[in-house]
Write a protein that holds these residues in place. Structure first.
Motif, PDB file in Angstrom:
ATOM      1  N   GLY A  84       0.643  -1.220   0.029  1.00 29.89           N
ATOM      2  CA  GLY A  84       0.020  -0.039  -0.039  1.00 29.89           C
ATOM      3  C   GLY A  84       0.648   1.386   0.075  1.00 29.89           C
ATOM      4  N   LEU A  85       2.204   1.219   0.178  1.00 25.81           N
ATOM      5  CA  LEU A  85       2.931   2.334   0.047  1.00 25.81           C
ATOM      6  C   LEU A  85       3.677   2.571  -1.233  1.00 25.81           C
ATOM      7  CD1 LEU A  85       4.700   1.728   3.550  1.00 25.81           C
ATOM      8  CD2 LEU A  85       3.108   3.278   3.077  1.00 25.81           C
ATOM      9  N   GLY A  86       3.007   2.034  -2.334  1.00 24.68           N
ATOM     10  CA  GLY A  86       3.577   2.286  -3.565  1.00 24.68           C
ATOM     11  C   GLY A  86       4.658   1.570  -4.311  1.00 24.68           C
ATOM     12  N   LEU A  87       5.127   0.234  -3.618  1.00 23.51           N
ATOM     13  CA  LEU A  87       6.021  -0.430  -3.950  1.00 23.51           C
ATOM     14  C   LEU A  87       5.120  -1.451  -5.424  1.00 23.51           C
ATOM     15  CD1 LEU A  87       6.949  -2.186  -0.802  1.00 23.51           C
ATOM     16  CD2 LEU A  87       8.397  -0.587  -2.286  1.00 23.51           C
ATOM     17  N   GLU A  88       6.242  -1.510  -6.308  1.00 24.92           N
ATOM     18  CA  GLU A  88       5.833  -2.497  -7.493  1.00 24.92           C
ATOM     19  C   GLU A  88       6.026  -3.809  -7.086  1.00 24.92           C
ATOM     20  OE1 GLU A  88       7.034  -2.797 -12.091  1.00 24.92           O
ATOM     21  OE2 GLU A  88       6.473  -0.760 -11.169  1.00 24.92           O
ATOM     22  N   ARG A  89       6.876  -4.264  -6.366  1.00 19.55           N
ATOM     23  CA  ARG A  89       7.098  -5.671  -6.073  1.00 19.55           C
ATOM     24  C   ARG A  89       7.492  -5.727  -4.331  1.00 19.55           C
ATOM     25  NH1 ARG A  89       7.065  -9.683  -9.588  1.00 19.55           N
ATOM     26  NH2 ARG A  89       6.908  -9.355 -11.758  1.00 19.55           N
ATOM     27  N   LEU A  90       7.257  -6.876  -3.961  1.00 22.11           N
ATOM     28  CA  LEU A  90       7.722  -7.239  -2.548  1.00 22.11           C
ATOM     29  C   LEU A  90       8.202  -8.723  -2.571  1.00 22.11           C
ATOM     30  CD1 LEU A  90       7.782  -6.824   0.424  1.00 22.11           C
ATOM     31  CD2 LEU A  90       5.277  -7.424   0.620  1.00 22.11           C
ATOM     32  N   GLY A  91       9.366  -8.752  -2.062  1.00 21.76           N
ATOM     33  CA  GLY A  91       9.951 -10.095  -1.803  1.00 21.76           C
ATOM     34  C   GLY A  91       9.785 -10.503  -0.216  1.00 21.76           C
ATOM     35  N   LEU A  92       9.194 -11.474   0.142  1.00 22.59           N
ATOM     36  CA  LEU A  92       8.807 -11.934   1.354  1.00 22.59           C
ATOM     37  C   LEU A  92       9.545 -13.249   1.528  1.00 22.59           C
ATOM     38  CD1 LEU A  92       7.594 -10.886   4.088  1.00 22.59           C
ATOM     39  CD2 LEU A  92       5.568 -12.517   3.473  1.00 22.59           C
ATOM     40  N   LEU A  93      10.985 -13.305   1.196  1.00 26.04           N
ATOM     41  CA  LEU A  93      11.754 -14.303   1.104  1.00 26.04           C
ATOM     42  C   LEU A  93      11.515 -15.522   2.418  1.00 26.04           C
ATOM     43  CD1 LEU A  93      14.950 -12.560  -0.102  1.00 26.04           C
ATOM     44  CD2 LEU A  93      12.896 -13.541  -1.374  1.00 26.04           C
ATOM     45  N   ARG A  94      11.614 -16.677   1.833  1.00 22.01           N
ATOM     46  CA  ARG A  94      11.390 -17.702   3.040  1.00 22.01           C
ATOM     47  C   ARG A  94      12.926 -17.725   3.633  1.00 22.01           C
ATOM     48  NH1 ARG A  94       6.899 -20.696   1.688  1.00 22.01           N
ATOM     49  NH2 ARG A  94       5.984 -20.613  -0.367  1.00 22.01           N
ATOM     50  N   PHE A  95      12.838 -17.635   4.808  1.00 22.80           N
ATOM     51  CA  PHE A  95      14.133 -17.697   5.638  1.00 22.80           C
ATOM     52  C   PHE A  95      14.205 -19.010   6.257  1.00 22.80           C
ATOM     53  CE2 PHE A  95      17.226 -17.063   8.864  1.00 22.80           C
ATOM     54  CZ  PHE A  95      17.935 -15.917   8.360  1.00 22.80           C
ATOM     55  N   ASP A  96      14.967 -19.778   5.833  1.00 30.34           N
ATOM     56  CA  ASP A  96      15.123 -21.239   6.215  1.00 30.34           C
ATOM     57  C   ASP A  96      16.767 -21.350   6.403  1.00 30.34           C
ATOM     58  OD1 ASP A  96      16.335 -21.112   3.579  1.00 30.34           O
ATOM     59  OD2 ASP A  96      14.748 -22.445   2.562  1.00 30.34           O
ATOM     60  N   ALA A  97      17.248 -22.592   6.694  1.00 26.46           N
ATOM     61  CA  ALA A  97      18.761 -22.767   6.788  1.00 26.46           C
ATOM     62  C   ALA A  97      19.585 -22.519   5.747  1.00 26.46           C
ATOM     63  CB  ALA A  97      18.713 -24.478   7.315  1.00 26.46           C
ATOM     64  N   ALA A  98      19.035 -22.776   4.642  1.00 23.97           N
ATOM     65  CA  ALA A  98      19.766 -22.454   3.586  1.00 23.97           C
ATOM     66  C   ALA A  98      19.962 -20.758   3.435  1.00 23.97           C
ATOM     67  CB  ALA A  98      19.192 -22.820   2.060  1.00 23.97           C
ATOM     68  N   LEU A  99      19.050 -20.019   3.490  1.00 18.48           N
ATOM     69  CA  LEU A  99      18.969 -18.655   3.582  1.00 18.48           C
ATOM     70  C   LEU A  99      19.802 -18.172   4.804  1.00 18.48           C
ATOM     71  CD1 LEU A  99      18.541 -16.148   2.147  1.00 18.48           C
ATOM     72  CD2 LEU A  99      16.238 -15.920   3.142  1.00 18.48           C
ATOM     73  N   ALA A 100      19.560 -18.571   5.898  1.00 15.66           N
ATOM     74  CA  ALA A 100      20.612 -18.254   7.239  1.00 15.66           C
ATOM     75  C   ALA A 100      22.044 -18.543   6.962  1.00 15.66           C
ATOM     76  CB  ALA A 100      20.070 -19.024   8.143  1.00 15.66           C
ATOM     77  N   ALA A 101      22.432 -19.621   6.155  1.00 14.36           N
ATOM     78  CA  ALA A 101      23.771 -19.730   5.890  1.00 14.36           C
ATOM     79  C   ALA A 101      24.472 -19.071   4.814  1.00 14.36           C
ATOM     80  CB  ALA A 101      23.947 -21.208   5.720  1.00 14.36           C
ATOM     81  N   MET A 102      23.617 -18.369   3.864  1.00  9.87           N
ATOM     82  CA  MET A 102      24.223 -17.584   2.789  1.00  9.87           C
ATOM     83  C   MET A 102      24.754 -16.537   3.136  1.00  9.87           C
ATOM     84  SD  MET A 102      21.945 -15.833  -0.381  1.00  9.87           S
ATOM     85  CE  MET A 102      21.283 -17.577  -0.528  1.00  9.87           C
ATOM     86  N   PRO A 103      26.371 -16.330   2.549  1.00 14.80           N
ATOM     87  CA  PRO A 103      26.998 -15.206   2.833  1.00 14.80           C
ATOM     88  C   PRO A 103      26.448 -13.998   2.278  1.00 14.80           C
ATOM     89  CG  PRO A 103      28.273 -17.155   1.906  1.00 14.80           C
ATOM     90  CD  PRO A 103      26.835 -17.365   1.753  1.00 14.80           C
ATOM     91  N   ALA A 104      26.673 -12.951   2.778  1.00 15.05           N
ATOM     92  CA  ALA A 104      25.987 -11.644   2.689  1.00 15.05           C
ATOM     93  C   ALA A 104      26.389 -11.303   1.078  1.00 15.05           C
ATOM     94  CB  ALA A 104      26.495 -10.413   3.354  1.00 15.05           C
ATOM     95  N   GLU A 105      27.437 -11.854   0.643  1.00 14.18           N
ATOM     96  CA  GLU A 105      28.141 -11.485  -0.888  1.00 14.18           C
ATOM     97  C   GLU A 105      27.468 -12.124  -1.742  1.00 14.18           C
ATOM     98  OE1 GLU A 105      31.772 -10.660   2.140  1.00 14.18           O
ATOM     99  OE2 GLU A 105      29.997 -12.311   1.701  1.00 14.18           O
TER     100      GLU A 105
END
Length: 339
Positions: A84-105
């Protein structure tokens, strides 16, 4: 085409590039809104889509699964509020073990550059991301030189002399200071959801309720004077119980709202319950008669509190106000939806 996406990997979502903001956005308070609106303004200036990235569950919930921290908002309210704030897209990413272990880079390359073609990336103060919270503004700026985007951080937002944060809002809610919470949120605190069927105990006690499930750890619990939105053109006065209902051995948090002088069927309706004042903590009673007696006292107290609100906030009543229909309650709100 859906504006919501859930996965790290996939095809390009913004072939022309985008302006991205990242955050938890729990509660979508004044600071969150400032970040999103800044990203939207920058996207409009560049003629690009604005994208927000968040996570579900929230990272702090994932890492504390045995004792998850309180949540201010459920995913649906967060999604609707952000879009409702004017975004065209929203990523609500599934936070799981793989994402938790992903390096920031890797997150920067795969999501920000790969999927979103970021031209600008904006974060809030002290935001961290990636494995072991290794990503920050400095990393974003350094990688932006390589990958072709700029990164920035908005200044902290203050209201009434203090920095706005989800932590301060949770503290205000626990203390029953809804005026303070509203000042930091930029709106009254409310919980929305679809009315579900309960055990209908409240109806048998004379307190039919509209039940909203809250499958997260709530930021508050107890008995409250409330206003229900979505029933009538104006908010409907009510008394609500929010908790696990110890007298009737409840488990999952349930928000049970008894709408005063209401007759109708609300099953399946999407309602929003606004918290006005805390009446008491949730407690266990020795038997149902003791619970029912307290429910009547709570109902009368809620009516008095809500009667002092500006009249424009109150709906036209069906029936005689003086006939103090009982009010719902903590445990008793196992009841069914209003009928």
């Amino acid at each position: 085409m859906s504006r919501l996406f859930r996965y790290v990997d996939g095809g390009s979502l913004c072939p022309r590039g985008s302006v991205v903001c990242i955050g938890a956005f729990d509660g979508l308070h004044l600071g969150h809104r400032a970040l999103v609106r800044h990203a939207v303004a920058r996207a409009q200036a560049l003629g690009l889509p604005a994208v927000a990235l968040s996570f579900e569950p929230l990272p702090r919930e994932f890492f504390a699964r045995g004792n998850p921290p309180p949540r201010l908002t459920l995913p649906r309210d967060r999604i609707e509020g952000l879009l409702g704030l004017g975004l065209e897209r929203l990523g609500l990413l599934r936070f799981d073990a793989a994402l938790a272990a992903m390096p920031a880079e890797d997150f920067v390359r795969r999501v920000l550059a790969g999927r979103l073609g970021a031209r600008e990336v904006w974060i809030g103060p002290e935001f961290r991301f990636g494995h072991r919270r290794g990503g920050d503004l400095a990393l974003l700026q350094a990688m932006g030189v390589e990958l072709g985007f700029e990164a920035g951080q908005i200044a902290p937002v203050h209201a009434h002399g203090e920095r706005v944060s989800s932590t301060r809002i949770r503290e205000a809610l626990v203390a029953g200071d809804f005026a303070h919470a509203a000042a930091l949120l930029g709106r009254p605190y409310a919980i929305g959801g679809r009315v579900v069927r309960g055990r209908q105990l409240g109806r048998t006690l004379g307190f039919p309720t509209a039940n909203l499930r809250f499958p997260k750890t709530p930021a508050l619990s107890g008995i409250y004077a409330t206003l229900v939105h979505g029933v009538d053109a104006r908010p409907w006065p009510s008394v609500s119980s929010f908790g696990t209902r110890p007298t009737v051995q409840g488990v999952e948090p349930l928000l049970e709202a008894h709408l005063f002088d209401f007759a109708g069927d609300l099953y399946g309706r999407h309602l929003e319950v606004e918290f006005v004042a805390k009446l008491r903590d949730e407690e266990k009673f020795p038997d149902l008669p003791a619970l029912t007696a307290q429910m009547h006292r709570d109902a009368a107290q809620a009516r008095r509190i809500l009667a002092d609100l500006p009249q424009q906030a109150m709906p036209a009543r069906a029936g005689n106000e003086a006939s103090a229909a009982p009010a719902p309650h903590s445990e008793h709100h196992q009841a069914a939806a209003q009928r």
